[in-house]
Design an enzyme around this catalytic site. Structure first.
Site, mmCIF file in Angstrom:
data_model
loop_
_atom_site.group_PDB
_atom_site.id
_atom_site.type_symbol
_atom_site.label_atom_id
_atom_site.label_comp_id
_atom_site.label_asym_id
_atom_site.label_seq_id
_atom_site.Cartn_x
_atom_site.Cartn_y
_atom_site.Cartn_z
ATOM 1 N N ASP A 1 75.828 64.815 87.598
ATOM 2 C CA ASP A 1 74.979 65.972 87.314
ATOM 3 C C ASP A 1 74.254 66.336 88.599
ATOM 4 O O ASP A 1 73.900 65.453 89.393
ATOM 5 C CB ASP A 1 73.931 65.639 86.253
ATOM 6 C CG ASP A 1 74.515 65.451 84.857
ATOM 7 O OD1 ASP A 1 75.745 65.456 84.715
ATOM 8 O OD2 ASP A 1 73.723 65.295 83.904
ATOM 9 N N HIS B 1 80.232 59.073 89.091
ATOM 10 C CA HIS B 1 81.482 58.652 88.470
ATOM 11 C C HIS B 1 82.693 58.993 89.336
ATOM 12 O O HIS B 1 82.593 59.769 90.289
ATOM 13 C CB HIS B 1 81.617 59.327 87.101
ATOM 14 C CG HIS B 1 80.538 58.938 86.129
ATOM 15 N ND1 HIS B 1 80.778 58.171 85.015
ATOM 16 C CD2 HIS B 1 79.197 59.204 86.115
ATOM 17 C CE1 HIS B 1 79.649 57.984 84.357
ATOM 18 N NE2 HIS B 1 78.678 58.600 85.013
ATOM 19 N N SER C 1 68.359 62.202 94.988
ATOM 20 C CA SER C 1 69.418 61.563 95.749
ATOM 21 C C SER C 1 70.545 62.551 95.999
ATOM 22 O O SER C 1 70.526 63.668 95.479
ATOM 23 C CB SER C 1 69.962 60.339 94.990
ATOM 24 O OG SER C 1 68.898 59.560 94.467
#
Length: 294
Positions: free
Chosen positions: A113, A169, A256
């Site tokens: 995301d 991921h 981040s």
């Protein structure tokens, strides 16, 4: 104020930023910049704050954090009062089925995301950090061999703000090599900081690895830490085969960045992502969402 593009609704929106006034002061005023250089960019500050976020008392922050920043908790596996610390909440896992992952081999999905900036035909000596600021891939990786394999390839930058789901991921089936860890500072990765700190990504703590993707070739994953991100956790096993959508790792508290590099002609990024980047806007994406084609 940070404006980004919502491509699902075809409109621009204003991002809700945790501590926006403080960030603007820290990276735009002389006294704020002095504090950043003296303390906030240092490992010790982020490490101490990380310790606090691991304590039970830090869990008292969770309810108000969710309310102020309007976080939708319906997609997560626990209720806000079930987390034992703020960091446990920050690295929260999704409910099964909360993200739809397109398993088609030709579809490139977002690894996380966040807000994406996308660049094609990149010049390895002038990769764009933000308008007016560039850096070289060689500086970023601190590797003399692998970086030049990605000339004229594709660079994707995913900025995760503190309100986002903070696990990243794999974008395809494949095998991931070992992680190279590079020590560095802990500047914020908010656009306010990116506009004021030259070669910020090359100065911050970061980790990188090569993912041998079945369908998109050898792809570089780079995870960049930031203020209060004292820890980057890699949860994958080196050399083990993984499936598309499997977790690679996660960040502890703070904003981040995940940077991905693809070789020339390995992927075609969606036109609307490229257009918004050219216009100077990031686009909101979710993990598993289609962002390109083989």
């Amino acid at each position: 104020m940070i404006k980004y593009y919502n491509r699902k609704q075809n409109k621009y929106e204003i991002e809700k930023v945790a501590g926006e006034k403080y960030l603007n002061w820290s990276y735009s005023s002389p006294s704020g910049k002095g504090l950043v250089e003296l303390l906030l960019k240092k490992k010790l500050f982020s490490k101490l704050y990380g310790y606090y976020c691991d304590t039970k008392i830090s869990s008292k922050k969770i309810k108000n954090f969710i309310k102020v920043l309007d976080i939708d908790m319906s997609m997560y596996s626990k209720n806000y009062n079930e987390y034992s610390s703020f960091n446990e909440f920050f690295i929260r896992s999704l409910k099964l089925g909360a993200r739809i992952i397109d398993k088609n081999d030709n579809i490139l999905i977002s690894p996380c995301d966040g807000k994406i900036s996308a660049y094609e035909n990149v010049n390895l000596n002038k990769i764009v950090q933000i308008k007016g600021f560039t850096y070289s891939l060689k500086e970023l990786l601190q590797d003399d061999k692998i970086y030049n394999l990605y000339n004229e390839g594709t660079c994707l930058i995913f900025r995760l703000c503190p309100t986002d789901y903070h696990r990243f991921h794999f974008i395809d089936n494949g095998v991931c090599d070992h992680t190279t860890k590079i020590k560095g500072h802990y500047y914020s990765v908010n656009p306010v900081a990116l506009k004021n700190i030259n070669k910020l990504f090359c100065q911050n703590k970061r980790e990188w690895s090569v993912f041998h993707s079945d369908n998109f070739g050898d792809t570089i994953y780079i995870e960049v830490g930031a203020t209060c991100v004292g820890t980057i956790i890699q949860s994958y096993s080196k050399g083990s085969r993984v499936l598309k959508g499997a977790e690679k790792g996660y960040f502890k508290f703070g904003g981040s960045t995940v940077i991905m590099l693809f070789k020339k002609n390995a992927v075609k990024i969606d036109d609307n992502l490229l257009l918004q980047t050219q216009l100077g806007f990031e686009t909101a994406v979710l993990m598993g969402e289609k962002i390109g084609l083989k």
